[in-house]
Enzyme design. Structure first.
Site, short mmCIF file in Angstrom:
data_model
loop_
_atom_site.label_atom_id
_atom_site.label_comp_id
_atom_site.label_asym_id
_atom_site.label_seq_id
_atom_site.Cartn_x
_atom_site.Cartn_y
_atom_site.Cartn_z
N GLY A 95 0.84 -1.21 0.00
CA GLY A 95 0.00 0.00 0.00
C GLY A 95 0.86 1.24 0.00
N ASN A 96 0.26 2.37 0.25
CA ASN A 96 1.04 3.61 0.34
C ASN A 96 0.40 4.54 1.36
OD1 ASN A 96 -0.88 5.48 -1.07
ND2 ASN A 96 -0.52 4.02 -2.73
#
Ligand code: CTP
Length: 399
Positions: free
Chosen positions: A209-210
């Site tokens: 993810g980020n």
């Protein structure tokens, strides 16, 4: 009224107690409310009631002796989308007509960037007095909107015209005010917005993810809704929530899910604003069971995710499509390439190099490049104000 900023001015008349109901109505409709009271009005309604209901500190004096803060009339004037003074006494009315400025409320009136609406309240003879009529005419010609006093029983025991319009009436006048100012380029239009990160599963407990919070996309959705658009907000995993009439919130997890949601809505929409931080790659294989640690090293084979923005650009008919570019270097050059490659109308650029801009922050600093090669740079602002700048750019954009 989602996201509208209502500044309420309360002056010292018996009808001030009814303002509690007006604040409730405004808050329930999704508006933000701040209040300024004249010192005399606190004899009729407690500032504690007003601040509790509005969920904001109340401005009474320029100088707040309790916490040492300075109530800035200029800030109030810049903040508000509308200034509603209710009840308005004959005294404050006359000061407004003459330009007096001996309290915070009056200084704010003179500092207002947006329009002022007044709901006068006084005894029938005062209301009928030629001085009052003259002051009201003066304010009207100064551009102030008047919600006339109503007929009925007055606090003095007399019957006649002078009662403040009921909170429901004031509320619907405020609604009408915003309704009549909605831009036809936005009102009733359908907008698809992507927001937040995507999570790409590795196994049942892990993902790639980020750090995107989704704040920018949600702020854009809120502003479109406030301007009367129909919004489809396709949001990756985020803690944020938004409920409003006209909003369809589709929660997705991966880029593929985001693409599917966008594809289902794209053809029927007028505008697309794609602010999501989509993972460019995803694991080629998602393990069905939790991966156990074994060797000193492990690698995960990644395959490219669909480019959702490019898909929309390739399948664009009359839509206006807006993309985002978050760059660390060669901002304009990279943004120009993205604009062309993804067939965008304009691109909003930001850089992680600007302090307070980008992921997670409440502020952002953007510049915009459009497909006619126009370039505009903006100051660092709250994400709400940035959303307004983006939508204003769209309103003025001609393809
Ligand atoms: N975007 C998208 N789908 C993707 C990747 C990006 O819709 N799979 C959108 C983003 O929402 C944003 C814009 O494309 O509006 C960002 O462009 P992109 O080329 O992906 O930027 P980066 O991810 O930073 O790409 P690069 O690493 O090539 O700079």
């Amino acid at each position: 009224m989602q996201g509208k900023r209502i500044l309420l001015g309360i002056t010292g008349g018996i009808a001030a107690y009814k303002i509690a109901f007006l604040i409730r109505l405004l808050k329930k409709s999704g508006a933000e409310v701040k209040c300024i009271m004249t010192p005399a009005s606190s004899d009729f309604i407690s500032p504690l009631v007003v601040s509790t209901l509005s969920e904001n500190p109340v401005g009474i004096e320029f100088w707040n002796k309790d916490d040492g803060t300075w109530n800035n009339h200029v800030d109030y004037g810049l903040w508000a989308d509308i200034f509603v003074i209710a009840p308005l006494t004959a005294n404050t009315l006359s000061k407004m007509a003459s330009g007096s400025c001996d309290n915070l409320l009056l200084a704010t009136y003179l500092s207002m960037k947006s329009n002022t609406v007044i709901a006068p309240a006084m005894d029938l003879d005062m209301y009928a007095h030629p001085t009052t009529a003259r002051n009201l005419t003066q304010l009207e010609s100064d551009g102030v909107e008047i919600i006339p006093a109503e007929d009925g029983q007055l606090a003095s025991g007399l019957e006649g015209t002078g009662r403040m319009a009921e909170p429901e009436t004031i509320f619907s006048k405020i609604e009408d005010y915003f309704e009549s100012r909605k831009d036809p380029k936005i009102k009733g239009k359908k907008v698809v917005i992507t927001a937040g990160p995507t999570y790409e599963n590795i196994d049942p407990v892990r993902f790639i993810g980020n750090h995107s919070s989704g704040k920018m996309g949600f702020a854009i959705a809120e502003k479109f809704l406030a301007d009367g658009a129909e919004v489809v907000l396709v949001a990756g995993p985020t803690k944020l929530n938004l409920e409003a009439p006209g909003l369809k919130l589709l929660r997705v997890r991966s880029a593929e899910e985001m693409l599917a949601a966008v594809q289902a809505e794209w053809e029927s929409c007028d505008y697309g604003v794609f602010s999501a931080a989509v993972a460019d790659y995803r694991p080629a294989d998602v393990a069905e069971q939790k991966i156990k640690k074994s060797d000193e090293e492990m690698s995960i084979r990644l395959i490219k995710n669909p480019d959702i923005l490019k898909w929309a650009g390739d399948n664009k008919k009359d839509q206006i499509l807006v993309g985002f570019a978050l760059e660390t270097n060669d901002l304009e050059l990279n943004a120009q390439k993205k604009l062309n490659k993804k067939n965008l109308n304009f691109i909003v650029m930001n850089t992680l190099m600007d302090p307070g801009a980008g992921f997670g922050h409440d502020t952002n600093k953007i510049s915009i490049l459009d497909d006619h090669n126009n370039f505009k740079s903006f100051e660092k602002k709250s994400k709400k104000e940035v959303a307004k700048d983006i939508i204003d750019y769209l309103k003025n954009y001609n393809s």
